[in-house]
Design a protein around this motif. Structure first.
Motif, PDB file in Angstrom:
ATOM      1  N   THR A   5      10.526  -3.326 -84.914  1.00 46.03           N
ATOM      2  CA  THR A   5      11.390  -2.186 -85.205  1.00 46.03           C
ATOM      3  C   THR A   5      12.516  -2.144 -84.180  1.00 46.03           C
ATOM      4  OG1 THR A   5      11.402   0.186 -85.750  1.00 46.03           O
ATOM      5  CG2 THR A   5      10.068  -0.478 -83.853  1.00 46.03           C
ATOM      6  N   THR A   6      13.315  -1.105 -84.237  1.00 45.59           N
ATOM      7  CA  THR A   6      14.407  -0.920 -83.293  1.00 45.59           C
ATOM      8  C   THR A   6      13.892  -0.236 -82.030  1.00 45.59           C
ATOM      9  OG1 THR A   6      16.450   0.349 -82.913  1.00 45.59           O
ATOM     10  CG2 THR A   6      14.947   1.200 -84.560  1.00 45.59           C
ATOM     11  N   PRO A   7      14.483  -0.526 -80.864  1.00 44.45           N
ATOM     12  CA  PRO A   7      14.098   0.215 -79.666  1.00 44.45           C
ATOM     13  C   PRO A   7      14.682   1.622 -79.612  1.00 44.45           C
ATOM     14  CG  PRO A   7      15.734  -1.452 -79.111  1.00 44.45           C
ATOM     15  CD  PRO A   7      15.396  -1.642 -80.558  1.00 44.45           C
ATOM     16  N   VAL A   8      15.739   1.881 -80.397  1.00 46.69           N
ATOM     17  CA  VAL A   8      16.387   3.197 -80.379  1.00 46.69           C
ATOM     18  C   VAL A   8      15.842   4.028 -81.535  1.00 46.69           C
ATOM     19  CG1 VAL A   8      18.568   4.461 -80.446  1.00 46.69           C
ATOM     20  CG2 VAL A   8      18.440   2.264 -79.269  1.00 46.69           C
ATOM     21  N   THR A   9      14.697   4.626 -81.280  1.00 41.52           N
ATOM     22  CA  THR A   9      14.023   5.478 -82.250  1.00 41.52           C
ATOM     23  C   THR A   9      12.961   6.262 -81.497  1.00 41.52           C
ATOM     24  OG1 THR A   9      12.762   5.526 -84.334  1.00 41.52           O
ATOM     25  CG2 THR A   9      12.328   3.690 -82.859  1.00 41.52           C
ATOM     26  N   ASP A  11       7.095  -5.558 -81.455  1.00 39.81           N
ATOM     27  CA  ASP A  11       8.276  -6.142 -80.822  1.00 39.81           C
ATOM     28  C   ASP A  11       9.506  -5.422 -81.371  1.00 39.81           C
ATOM     29  OD1 ASP A  11       9.787  -7.726 -79.173  1.00 39.81           O
ATOM     30  OD2 ASP A  11       9.188  -9.636 -80.067  1.00 39.81           O
ATOM     31  N   PHE A  12      10.644  -5.678 -80.740  1.00 39.50           N
ATOM     32  CA  PHE A  12      11.855  -4.930 -81.059  1.00 39.50           C
ATOM     33  C   PHE A  12      13.021  -5.861 -81.378  1.00 39.50           C
ATOM     34  CE2 PHE A  12       9.266  -2.477 -78.113  1.00 39.50           C
ATOM     35  CZ  PHE A  12       9.071  -1.319 -78.823  1.00 39.50           C
ATOM     36  N   GLY A  31      22.816  23.144 -76.087  1.00 41.14           N
ATOM     37  CA  GLY A  31      21.521  22.468 -76.039  1.00 41.14           C
ATOM     38  C   GLY A  31      21.567  21.040 -76.528  1.00 41.14           C
ATOM     39  N   VAL A  32      22.386  20.230 -75.865  1.00 34.53           N
ATOM     40  CA  VAL A  32      22.502  18.824 -76.250  1.00 34.53           C
ATOM     41  C   VAL A  32      21.179  18.102 -75.997  1.00 34.53           C
ATOM     42  CG1 VAL A  32      24.994  18.649 -75.962  1.00 34.53           C
ATOM     43  CG2 VAL A  32      23.493  18.321 -73.978  1.00 34.53           C
ATOM     44  N   ASN A  33      21.056  16.938 -76.612  1.00 39.65           N
ATOM     45  CA  ASN A  33      19.865  16.116 -76.416  1.00 39.65           C
ATOM     46  C   ASN A  33      20.289  14.660 -76.409  1.00 39.65           C
ATOM     47  OD1 ASN A  33      17.135  15.411 -76.150  1.00 39.65           O
ATOM     48  ND2 ASN A  33      16.510  17.063 -77.528  1.00 39.65           N
ATOM     49  N   LEU A  34      19.316  13.756 -76.258  1.00 40.09           N
ATOM     50  CA  LEU A  34      19.612  12.326 -76.279  1.00 40.09           C
ATOM     51  C   LEU A  34      18.591  11.638 -77.166  1.00 40.09           C
ATOM     52  CD1 LEU A  34      20.531  10.158 -73.161  1.00 40.09           C
ATOM     53  CD2 LEU A  34      19.824   9.264 -75.372  1.00 40.09           C
ATOM     54  N   HIS A  35      19.083  11.056 -78.243  1.00 42.23           N
ATOM     55  CA  HIS A  35      18.214  10.371 -79.208  1.00 42.23           C
ATOM     56  C   HIS A  35      18.595   8.887 -79.300  1.00 42.23           C
ATOM     57  CE1 HIS A  35      18.262  14.606 -80.541  1.00 42.23           C
ATOM     58  NE2 HIS A  35      17.016  14.379 -80.901  1.00 42.23           N
ATOM     59  N   TYR A  36      17.837   8.005 -78.688  1.00 41.32           N
ATOM     60  CA  TYR A  36      16.560   8.217 -78.017  1.00 41.32           C
ATOM     61  C   TYR A  36      16.536   7.374 -76.746  1.00 41.32           C
ATOM     62  CZ  TYR A  36      14.755  10.262 -82.349  1.00 41.32           C
ATOM     63  OH  TYR A  36      14.555  11.055 -83.440  1.00 41.32           O
ATOM     64  N   ILE A  37      15.541   7.608 -75.908  1.00 42.54           N
ATOM     65  CA  ILE A  37      15.288   6.705 -74.792  1.00 42.54           C
ATOM     66  C   ILE A  37      14.714   5.419 -75.399  1.00 42.54           C
ATOM     67  CG2 ILE A  37      13.992   6.378 -72.652  1.00 42.54           C
ATOM     68  CD1 ILE A  37      13.692   9.487 -72.594  1.00 42.54           C
ATOM     69  N   PRO A  38      15.321   4.270 -75.174  1.00 40.01           N
ATOM     70  CA  PRO A  38      14.802   3.029 -75.785  1.00 40.01           C
ATOM     71  C   PRO A  38      13.312   2.835 -75.486  1.00 40.01           C
ATOM     72  CG  PRO A  38      16.957   2.632 -74.853  1.00 40.01           C
ATOM     73  CD  PRO A  38      16.556   4.016 -74.411  1.00 40.01           C
ATOM     74  N   ILE A  39      12.555   2.560 -76.517  1.00 32.38           N
ATOM     75  CA  ILE A  39      11.100   2.517 -76.392  1.00 32.38           C
ATOM     76  C   ILE A  39      10.652   1.479 -75.366  1.00 32.38           C
ATOM     77  CG2 ILE A  39       8.931   2.099 -77.618  1.00 32.38           C
ATOM     78  CD1 ILE A  39      10.271   3.084 -80.159  1.00 32.38           C
ATOM     79  N   HIS A  40      11.355   0.350 -75.297  1.00 29.38           N
ATOM     80  CA  HIS A  40      10.906  -0.715 -74.396  1.00 29.38           C
ATOM     81  C   HIS A  40      11.044  -0.343 -72.926  1.00 29.38           C
ATOM     82  CE1 HIS A  40      15.239  -1.490 -74.300  1.00 29.38           C
ATOM     83  NE2 HIS A  40      15.033  -2.252 -73.229  1.00 29.38           N
ATOM     84  N   THR A  41      11.746   0.780 -72.639  1.00 29.48           N
ATOM     85  CA  THR A  41      11.868   1.236 -71.249  1.00 29.48           C
ATOM     86  C   THR A  41      10.778   2.233 -70.868  1.00 29.48           C
ATOM     87  OG1 THR A  41      13.344   3.112 -71.711  1.00 29.48           O
ATOM     88  CG2 THR A  41      14.372   0.939 -71.431  1.00 29.48           C
ATOM     89  N   ASP A  62      16.116  -6.461 -71.765  1.00 28.83           N
ATOM     90  CA  ASP A  62      15.607  -7.131 -72.969  1.00 28.83           C
ATOM     91  C   ASP A  62      16.481  -6.857 -74.193  1.00 28.83           C
ATOM     92  OD1 ASP A  62      13.501  -8.260 -71.640  1.00 28.83           O
ATOM     93  OD2 ASP A  62      12.001  -6.788 -72.293  1.00 28.83           O
ATOM     94  N   TYR A  63      17.046  -5.653 -74.289  1.00 26.96           N
ATOM     95  CA  TYR A  63      17.832  -5.266 -75.465  1.00 26.96           C
ATOM     96  C   TYR A  63      19.122  -4.611 -74.981  1.00 26.96           C
ATOM     97  CZ  TYR A  63      13.304  -6.271 -77.360  1.00 26.96           C
ATOM     98  OH  TYR A  63      12.119  -6.907 -77.654  1.00 26.96           O
ATOM     99  N   PRO A  64      20.124  -5.411 -74.644  1.00 28.69           N
ATOM    100  CA  PRO A  64      21.338  -4.905 -73.977  1.00 28.69           C
ATOM    101  C   PRO A  64      22.098  -3.845 -74.751  1.00 28.69           C
ATOM    102  CG  PRO A  64      21.213  -7.304 -73.848  1.00 28.69           C
ATOM    103  CD  PRO A  64      20.137  -6.873 -74.774  1.00 28.69           C
ATOM    104  N   GLN A  65      22.213  -3.996 -76.064  1.00 26.01           N
ATOM    105  CA  GLN A  65      22.968  -3.011 -76.840  1.00 26.01           C
ATOM    106  C   GLN A  65      22.255  -1.663 -76.846  1.00 26.01           C
ATOM    107  OE1 GLN A  65      25.952  -3.151 -77.955  1.00 26.01           O
ATOM    108  NE2 GLN A  65      26.364  -5.334 -77.682  1.00 26.01           N
ATOM    109  N   ALA A  66      20.948  -1.685 -76.947  1.00 28.31           N
ATOM    110  CA  ALA A  66      20.182  -0.437 -76.923  1.00 28.31           C
ATOM    111  C   ALA A  66      20.315   0.251 -75.569  1.00 28.31           C
ATOM    112  CB  ALA A  66      18.711  -0.719 -77.223  1.00 28.31           C
ATOM    113  N   GLU A  67      20.316  -0.525 -74.513  1.00 24.30           N
ATOM    114  CA  GLU A  67      20.415   0.044 -73.172  1.00 24.30           C
ATOM    115  C   GLU A  67      21.815   0.587 -72.897  1.00 24.30           C
ATOM    116  OE1 GLU A  67      18.932  -3.062 -70.595  1.00 24.30           O
ATOM    117  OE2 GLU A  67      17.142  -3.246 -71.859  1.00 24.30           O
TER     118      GLU A  67
END
Length: 386
Positions: free
Chosen positions: A75-79, A95-96, A325-335, A348-353
């Motif tokens: 799947t994607t790390p940004v979820t 894996d991502f 009340g801003v938020n951040l979607h999402y913290i990359p899962i692999h971190t 590991d996933y530069p674009q996601a980071e």
């Protein structure tokens, strides 16, 4: 505080829940199948199975597709972590695939490159979970072609995307995937308080998921090992879970479905206005695929950090201090520490980071007023100022 997301509960919603509360059934009554039929008809799917969360829907979807020990889910790390955790629940490995820098969804080109490498090492995925981040659908045509070529099953995690369209057709119709999952959490487009749904066009998958959501128990004589002992009889023919949705939740969902198109259209009005109001600021506004109609669960901007004198955190904290009340979607899962113990690491996933270092979710919900939206933009201007 102006929240990043909020449910919209009408008097009709309240009346529907009260009617269910006063009925003969609080669970396993007529409201759940009616809600399922309503959503299935709206999106053009053959089967819909309501459950107590989208996480549960992902879990039974993976199990129904045969995911298990020795298999891989990508799947994607940004979820949200549930998109990956569902594979671990089944005993599989996860894996991502890095994201597309414009859509922030799983990148088909990165997927193809990873599949080529995985084929050589005999580690091809059994399931790929394509997440429609913010409600914008992934490039499902490309993902489906790759699925047919490399033999993996596809789950659309459309938790953000009910009411959206891909190539002119409703997301959830199953044209490009085996199973689609919706979420009805309160900050999503429609809500059942907590709840989710799995949709499929496969009779076999629908039966399997139906068993999995309710202890593996059936009252269908065609599925039993022998004739019933009597009218009271049921059989447990597999191992399942208690993932059922209540009648109260389904009643709320049914009422909310009457306004789904209105909700999404309003979100598009707000997004277009954001685009105009933010055009002169040093931020990147969401890019939309021309062949898609996003559910617009989220409105995510990216800071142009090379053009401002503030850090990502400083801008975020300034907005919070100003009552946005801003938020951040999402913290990359692999971190996440849990996944880093599996061997994943930064880099590991530069674009996601890179996305994570710049992204902020601005308030986006049906009842957000233009006055409130102006307040959000003014606060962002102040947060970006030297």
């Amino acid at each position: 505080m102006i929240p990043y997301g909020s449910q919209d509960i009408s008097q009709a919603d309240i009346d529907a829940v009260v009617a269910a509360l006063q009925s003969d059934f609080l669970t396993q009554g007529p409201q759940v199948p009616l809600f399922e039929q309503t959503v299935a008809s709206h999106v053009g799917a053959k089967h819909a199975l309501a459950v107590n969360s989208a996480t549960s829907a992902l879990h039974i979807a993976c199990l129904a597709l045969g995911l298990g020990p020795g298999d891989w889910l990508w799947t994607t790390p940004v979820t949200f972590v549930a998109s990956a955790n569902c594979g671990l629940y089944c005993g599989a490995q996860v894996d991502f695939v890095d994201i597309d820098p414009r859509t922030y969804n799983l990148c088909p080109k990165a997927l193809e490159s990873k599949l080529l490498a995985a084929q050589k090492s005999d580690k091809l995925p059994k399931v790929v979970v394509a997440v429609h981040l913010s409600g914008q659908p992934c490039d499902m045509t490309a993902i489906r072609v790759l699925g047919q070529k490399y033999g993996f099953k596809i789950i659309e995690d459309a938790s953000h995307a009910i009411g959206g369209k891909y190539k002119g057709e409703p997301i959830g119709n199953g044209r490009y995937s085996d199973i689609t999952v919706f979420s009805f959490h309160p900050v999503k487009i429609i809500t059942t308080a907590e709840g989710g749904m799995a949709l499929t066009n496969s009779d076999e998958l629908a039966v399997h998921m139906g068993l999995l959501r309710s202890h593996g128990i059936t009252r269908d004589t065609a599925q039993m090992t022998h004739a019933p002992d009597g009218p009271w009889y049921y059989q447990q023919i597999g191992l399942g879970f208690n993932y059922r949705m209540t009648e109260l939740q389904a009643a709320l969902g049914l009422s909310q479905m009457q306004r789904l198109d209105i909700f999404v259209a309003r979100r598009h009005q707000l997004a277009q206005r954001y685009d105009q109001l933010l055009a002169a600021l040093p931020v990147t506004t969401p890019w939309q695929q021309t062949d898609s109609y996003s559910g617009l669960h989220l409105y995510i901007i990216r800071l142009k950090l090379d053009k401002i004198c503030k850090t990502h955190r400083q801008v975020f904290e300034s907005l919070r201090e100003q009552g946005i009340g801003v938020n951040l979607h999402y913290i990359p899962i692999h971190t996440q520490p849990y996944y880093q113990r599996m061997g994943y690491k930064m880099g590991d996933y530069p674009q996601a980071e890179k996305y994570y270092a710049e992204a902020i979710s601005l308030p986006m919900y049906h009842t957000l007023s233009y006055i409130q939206q102006d307040q959000v933009v003014a606060a962002l201007q102040r947060a970006l100022a030297v």
